[in-house]
Design a protein around this motif. Structure first.
Motif, PDB file in Angstrom:
ATOM      1  N   LYS A  17       1.190  -0.989  -0.122  1.00  0.00           N
ATOM      2  CA  LYS A  17       0.124   0.011  -0.012  1.00  0.00           C
ATOM      3  C   LYS A  17       1.327   1.293  -0.252  1.00  0.00           C
ATOM      4  CE  LYS A  17      -3.656   2.427   2.287  1.00  0.00           C
ATOM      5  NZ  LYS A  17      -4.782   2.380   3.483  1.00  0.00           N
ATOM      6  N   TYR A  20       2.292   1.899  -3.170  1.00  0.00           N
ATOM      7  CA  TYR A  20       1.201   2.283  -4.533  1.00  0.00           C
ATOM      8  C   TYR A  20       0.593   3.590  -4.167  1.00  0.00           C
ATOM      9  CZ  TYR A  20      -3.563   3.049  -6.203  1.00  0.00           C
ATOM     10  OH  TYR A  20      -4.923   3.075  -6.689  1.00  0.00           O
ATOM     11  N   GLN A  24       0.776   6.882  -6.886  1.00  0.00           N
ATOM     12  CA  GLN A  24      -0.135   7.782  -6.584  1.00  0.00           C
ATOM     13  C   GLN A  24       0.211   9.321  -6.745  1.00  0.00           C
ATOM     14  OE1 GLN A  24      -3.574   6.286  -3.765  1.00  0.00           O
ATOM     15  NE2 GLN A  24      -4.542   6.288  -5.953  1.00  0.00           N
ATOM     16  N   TRP A 318      -0.618  -3.458  -8.298  1.00  0.00           N
ATOM     17  CA  TRP A 318      -1.336  -2.169  -9.097  1.00  0.00           C
ATOM     18  C   TRP A 318      -1.918  -2.094 -10.257  1.00  0.00           C
ATOM     19  CZ3 TRP A 318       4.280  -2.110  -7.479  1.00  0.00           C
ATOM     20  CH2 TRP A 318       4.326  -2.745  -6.429  1.00  0.00           C
TER      21      TRP A 318
END
Length: 374
Positions: A17, A20, A24, A318
């Motif tokens: 996470k 990720y 982003q 992802w």
């Protein structure tokens, strides 16, 4: 190396996470421009292929047309349908999942055998969330049990797989997407799903078969093998025939190209398959890694030829990221696997193809969790 059972799944989920969120935050207009550049490369291949296809049937023109089709599927339709550019403001509506290949834009955005809706459900939903399970429509071992369990000599099994590679988009992938979409419609309507056979898939007397013919086969044949060759009528019948023959050859080459790249992504005697669903986020992520295979990565030119499917581990962790982010994340994903003592499988395409075909013919079998933890 830690066994499959002892990987700290909770910490793995947190680390994934974190990467990720980092990706982003890094996303922006350059990611969209990168995809547009890949799209342009693919369009250049198609244009150059058709610009020379009228001269005579030839391998060069067919290869260029094939690469153009392959690029449209793997580097435009694929990331867009995964919502890879939905959060980038500079991406216009037709490059976002809600607008791409919808309605009359179907053959403008993604001319292929499969319907966008069918492939989205089969690939984005079932394959990504059931990776390596029997319910995964891309489970090569399960799908080829009929061949694996047959009494045919091994040489003939290999020959069947070789033939299948040249026609698999039409003979398997497209009918499968229609079947899965139809089954999903029954589920949403809370109706019992009917038994669907291979004959049903092609029959004009079943909803499944009519959908295949009217939404996939006939429109694509009309586009690729009638309309495009007909554009060369001013140059004469020989030119039209040459374009048609090059288009047919390109279709076979596109099938082989996509088969050679896609099938080995999740098959091999060192790739894991599963009997049950994942019951935690960490377990889900672990399966994406252990059930996927990468090829050599690095440059845009290299990745273009692989359709960016050489980042299969990163893509399954992802799926809604832009293509260019996988280049940046790949070294970090590999380091993360080393941290957690998880095998990170990255081999040459030819090695992986041999392993995948051995699975399909029944020479070897997929790895099971119990074996990995033994």
């Amino acid at each position: 190396m830690n066994s499959y059972q002892t990987v700290n799944r909770e910490q793995l989920a947190k680390d994934i996470k974190q990467l990720y969120l980092q990706a982003q935050a890094d996303m922006g207009p350059e990611d969209f421009r990168h995809m547009k550049r890949m799209e342009l490369w693919g369009q250049a291949c198609s244009l150059l292929g058709y610009a020379t296809a009228w001269i005579a049937p030839n391998l060069v023109s067919a290869l260029l047309i094939s690469q153009g089709s392959f690029t449209r599927w793997t580097q435009v339709a694929h990331p867009i349908q995964h919502r890879g550019y939905d959060k980038i403001d500079s991406a216009s509506a037709r490059y976002q999942s809600k607008g791409f290949a919808k309605g009359c834009r179907r053959f403008l955005d993604w001319p292929d055998w499969m319907t966008p809706a069918g492939w989205h459900h089969e690939h984005d939903v079932l394959h990504h969330y059931r990776l390596g399970e029997t319910a995964d429509p891309n489970n090569a071992q399960h799908n080829m049990e009929w061949l694996r369990q047959s009494k045919l000599p091994m040489w003939l099994r290999y020959a069947i797989v070789a033939f299948f590679s040249g026609v698999w988009k039409l003979s398997y992938y497209t009918p499968r997407t229609h079947k899965e979409l139809r089954l999903n419609e029954y589920r949403h309507q809370h109706q019992p799903a009917p038994t669907m056979t291979r004959i049903d898939a092609w029959s004009l007397f079943t909803p499944q078969g009519r959908g295949l013919w009217l939404k996939s086969i006939l429109p694509y044949v009309a586009y690729r093998f009638v309309l495009l060759p007909a554009l060369f009528l001013p140059l004469g019948s020989v030119a039209v025939t040459s374009v048609l023959l090059n288009s047919v050859l390109a279709e076979i080459l596109t099938n082989i190209h996509s088969f050679v790249v896609m099938i080995p992504n999740h098959a091999g005697d060192d790739v894991m398959s599963f009997d049950e669903k994942a019951h935690s986020k960490g377990e889900f992520y672990l399966r994406q890694i252990l059930g996927s295979v990468n090829y050599p990565t690095g440059s845009n030119a290299n990745d273009f030829l692989y359709g960016w499917l050489n980042y299969q581990i990163e893509h399954h962790l992802w799926p809604d990221l832009p293509l260019s982010q996988y280049q940046k994340l790949q070294p970090q994903a590999k380091a993360l696997c080393e941290k957690h003592s998880i095998p990170y499988c990255q081999d040459s395409l030819f090695k992986r193809l041999r392993k995948a075909v051995d699975i399909m013919v029944g020479k070897t079998s997929m790895l099971k969790p119990a074996e990995a933890g033994a």
